[in-house]
Design an enzyme around this catalytic site. Structure first.
Site: not given
Length: 195
Positions: A86, A116, A184
């Site tokens: 998306n 960095h 879970r």
């Protein structure tokens, strides 16, 4: 050192100079190609795919990013079949990004293989290091997820919205949080009968 040699060095995980002329030019090329891709919305899928094939290291069938998409170099990104991201996907791909088949990204997913230097003088001189990110098959990554360097996400995992993934996530689980952790396992109870 050629650009290919520099990318191989970057993928080795050792500190590299992020400010070499070759890397700066490669980033500029990626910006132009992502601009072309983002502006191609509404064109044929073949035209859009052609741009992605110039930009990315490898793509399978049916790979789609909603605009806007940004990447650091592009050529270090390998994507399998049936991928959808998306809008506002960002990929810093210096260390390499591999994405399997049938993967979905929600809005504003970011993958960051580069970092960095911690030391201020090294950072100012362009010191960076990178580690790869690997995402398995049939993974769903929710909106606003940040995936950090060196992470592997196993097949069939679901990453909850807003998570920050800093460690490997095993296959077949729902994981969420800051930092992301397993909530879970995904079981047959999650099947709805949809076909």
């Amino acid at each position: 050192m050629t650009l290919a040699d520099q990318f191989e060095f970057i993928r080795s995980g050792r500190m590299y100079n992020d400010l070499t002329p070759e890397l700066i030019k490669a980033r500029e090329e990626a910006v132009f190609l992502t601009n072309d891709y983002n502006a191609s919305f509404g064109k044929t899928s073949a035209e859009r795919e052609s741009i992605l094939r110039k930009l990315l290291g490898a793509i399978g069938k049916s790979v789609h990013f909603e605009p806007t998409f940004r990447c650091e170099f592009g050529r270090n990104i390998l994507i399998g079949n049936n991928f959808y991201a998306n809008f506002d996907c960002v990929m810093l791909d210096g260390g390499g990004i591999e994405i399997g088949d049938d993967v979905l990204f929600g809005p504003r997913v970011g993958i960051y293989t580069s970092n960095h230097a911690i030391d201020a003088s090294e950072r100012a001189a362009g010191g960076c290091y990178a580690k790869p990110v690997k995402i398995g098959n049939r993974v769903w990554v929710g909106a606003g997820v940040h995936i950090n360097q060196g992470v592997t996400i196993g097949d069939g995992a679901v990453i909850g919205s807003g998570s920050v993934v800093t460690k490997d996530i095993p296959a077949g689980v729902i994981a969420a949080g800051v930092p992301c952790r397993v909530i879970r396992e995904i079981t047959d109870m999650d099947k709805t009968g949809f076909e």
